[in-house]
Design an enzyme around this catalytic site. Structure first.
Site, PDB file in Angstrom:
ATOM      1  N   ASP A  30     -58.163 -17.291  16.325  1.00  0.00           N
ATOM      2  CA  ASP A  30     -57.687 -18.389  17.174  1.00  0.00           C
ATOM      3  C   ASP A  30     -57.682 -19.682  16.340  1.00  0.00           C
ATOM      4  O   ASP A  30     -58.598 -19.940  15.570  1.00  0.00           O
ATOM      5  CB  ASP A  30     -58.595 -18.543  18.399  1.00  0.00           C
ATOM      6  CG  ASP A  30     -57.963 -19.396  19.473  1.00  0.00           C
ATOM      7  OD1 ASP A  30     -57.628 -18.846  20.544  1.00  0.00           O
ATOM      8  OD2 ASP A  30     -57.800 -20.623  19.260  1.00  0.00           O
ATOM      9  N   ILE A  31     -56.642 -20.482  16.519  1.00  0.00           N
ATOM     10  CA  ILE A  31     -56.494 -21.713  15.730  1.00  0.00           C
ATOM     11  C   ILE A  31     -57.528 -22.770  16.130  1.00  0.00           C
ATOM     12  O   ILE A  31     -57.829 -23.680  15.349  1.00  0.00           O
ATOM     13  CB  ILE A  31     -55.050 -22.263  15.888  1.00  0.00           C
ATOM     14  CG1 ILE A  31     -54.643 -23.119  14.714  1.00  0.00           C
ATOM     15  CG2 ILE A  31     -54.866 -22.987  17.200  1.00  0.00           C
ATOM     16  CD1 ILE A  31     -53.150 -23.405  14.657  1.00  0.00           C
ATOM     17  N   ASN A  86     -57.095 -14.815  30.199  1.00  0.00           N
ATOM     18  CA  ASN A  86     -56.780 -15.900  31.121  1.00  0.00           C
ATOM     19  C   ASN A  86     -55.454 -15.564  31.793  1.00  0.00           C
ATOM     20  O   ASN A  86     -54.506 -15.145  31.120  1.00  0.00           O
ATOM     21  CB  ASN A  86     -56.682 -17.236  30.374  1.00  0.00           C
ATOM     22  CG  ASN A  86     -58.041 -17.707  29.883  1.00  0.00           C
ATOM     23  OD1 ASN A  86     -59.052 -17.503  30.552  1.00  0.00           O
ATOM     24  ND2 ASN A  86     -58.075 -18.317  28.711  1.00  0.00           N
ATOM     25  N   GLN A  93     -54.499 -20.310  30.968  1.00  0.00           N
ATOM     26  CA  GLN A  93     -53.500 -19.610  30.137  1.00  0.00           C
ATOM     27  C   GLN A  93     -52.427 -20.614  29.704  1.00  0.00           C
ATOM     28  O   GLN A  93     -51.816 -21.284  30.535  1.00  0.00           O
ATOM     29  CB  GLN A  93     -52.838 -18.440  30.891  1.00  0.00           C
ATOM     30  CG  GLN A  93     -51.883 -17.655  29.981  1.00  0.00           C
ATOM     31  CD  GLN A  93     -51.222 -16.451  30.660  1.00  0.00           C
ATOM     32  OE1 GLN A  93     -51.369 -16.224  31.862  1.00  0.00           O
ATOM     33  NE2 GLN A  93     -50.481 -15.678  29.858  1.00  0.00           N
ATOM     34  N   HIS A  99     -52.708 -11.955  25.734  1.00  0.00           N
ATOM     35  CA  HIS A  99     -53.644 -11.931  24.604  1.00  0.00           C
ATOM     36  C   HIS A  99     -55.054 -11.758  25.134  1.00  0.00           C
ATOM     37  O   HIS A  99     -55.449 -12.385  26.109  1.00  0.00           O
ATOM     38  CB  HIS A  99     -53.540 -13.201  23.762  1.00  0.00           C
ATOM     39  CG  HIS A  99     -53.522 -14.475  24.553  1.00  0.00           C
ATOM     40  ND1 HIS A  99     -52.404 -14.911  25.221  1.00  0.00           N
ATOM     41  CD2 HIS A  99     -54.494 -15.379  24.788  1.00  0.00           C
ATOM     42  CE1 HIS A  99     -52.677 -16.042  25.842  1.00  0.00           C
ATOM     43  NE2 HIS A  99     -53.946 -16.353  25.608  1.00  0.00           N
TER      44      HIS A  99
HETATM   45  P1  5GP Z   1     -54.873 -19.156  26.501  1.00  0.00           P
HETATM   46  O1  5GP Z   1     -55.307 -20.560  26.791  1.00  0.00           O
HETATM   47  O2  5GP Z   1     -53.388 -18.977  26.772  1.00  0.00           O
HETATM   48  O3  5GP Z   1     -55.713 -18.105  27.144  1.00  0.00           O
HETATM   49  O4  5GP Z   1     -55.108 -18.951  24.961  1.00  0.00           O
HETATM   50  C1  5GP Z   1     -54.205 -19.350  23.983  1.00  0.00           C
HETATM   51  C2  5GP Z   1     -54.996 -19.441  22.717  1.00  0.00           C
HETATM   52  O5  5GP Z   1     -54.084 -19.475  21.645  1.00  0.00           O
HETATM   53  C3  5GP Z   1     -55.847 -20.719  22.623  1.00  0.00           C
HETATM   54  O6  5GP Z   1     -57.206 -20.348  22.444  1.00  0.00           O
HETATM   55  C4  5GP Z   1     -55.266 -21.457  21.425  1.00  0.00           C
HETATM   56  O7  5GP Z   1     -56.249 -22.093  20.645  1.00  0.00           O
HETATM   57  C5  5GP Z   1     -54.556 -20.342  20.664  1.00  0.00           C
HETATM   58  N1  5GP Z   1     -53.395 -20.788  19.933  1.00  0.00           N
HETATM   59  C6  5GP Z   1     -52.392 -21.597  20.401  1.00  0.00           C
HETATM   60  N2  5GP Z   1     -51.452 -21.763  19.449  1.00  0.00           N
HETATM   61  C7  5GP Z   1     -51.867 -21.048  18.360  1.00  0.00           C
HETATM   62  C8  5GP Z   1     -51.317 -20.839  17.059  1.00  0.00           C
HETATM   63  O8  5GP Z   1     -50.250 -21.339  16.704  1.00  0.00           O
HETATM   64  N3  5GP Z   1     -52.027 -20.049  16.213  1.00  0.00           N
HETATM   65  C9  5GP Z   1     -53.218 -19.478  16.569  1.00  0.00           C
HETATM   66  N4  5GP Z   1     -53.844 -18.748  15.643  1.00  0.00           N
HETATM   67  N5  5GP Z   1     -53.763 -19.658  17.785  1.00  0.00           N
HETATM   68  C10 5GP Z   1     -53.095 -20.430  18.672  1.00  0.00           C
END
Ligand code: 5GP
Ligand code: ZN
Length: 113
Positions: A30-31, A86, A93, A99
């Site tokens: 995760d970034i 999420n 999300q 994911h």
């Molecule tokens: P969500 O909030 O949708 O459950 O999780 C999305 C996740 O993707 C977040 O934890 C966010 O930090 C990660 N994320 C968003 N954009 C990128 C990206 O460009 N690269 C990586 N490695 N992670 C990302």
């Protein structure tokens, strides 16, 4: 999906720190990590989220979780990690390609916030 961020990551069109890949799944750091281990495991096939999944997606959703379990084992955190999906904007999300978050390597509180 051409413009989907995680489809582009799984195709290698956008760089990521890859942890694991097979014919069906892709895992990367995760970034913006929320724990020492914070890995995202995604299906290579585009699927918006759990809400949109059908019975045909049961196997790939299981595969994503098994990949998370394998990574946790590799990192020796197999007795203390969490997998999180999420679902929907109200849950946080923000990327609409399913994911599994693998989070671990620190104390995990219950219930999550
Ligand atoms: P969500 O909030 O949708 O459950 O999780 C999305 C996740 O993707 C977040 O934890 C966010 O930090 C990660 N994320 C968003 N954009 C990128 C990206 O460009 N690269 C990586 N490695 N992670 C990302
Ligand atoms: Zn996608």
């Amino acid at each position: 999906m051409r413009d989907c961020l995680f489809c582009q990551i799984s195709r290698g069109e956008i760089p990521s720190k890859k942890i694991y890949e097979d014919a069906y799944t892709f895992a990367f750091e995760d970034i913006d990590p929320k724990a020492p281990t914070h890995v995202l495991v995604i299906p290579k096939k585009h699927l918006a989220g759990l809400k949109e999944a059908t019975a045909d997606d049961a196997e790939i959703i299981g595969r994503c979780h098994l990949v998370a379990a394998k990574i946790a084992q590799d990192r020796k955190i197999e007795d203390s990690y969490r997998t999180v999906l999420n679902v929907g904007p109200g849950s946080g999300q923000s990327v609409f390609h399913l994911h599994v978050h693998l989070v671990g390597g620190r104390d995990l509180r219950w219930p999550p916030g």
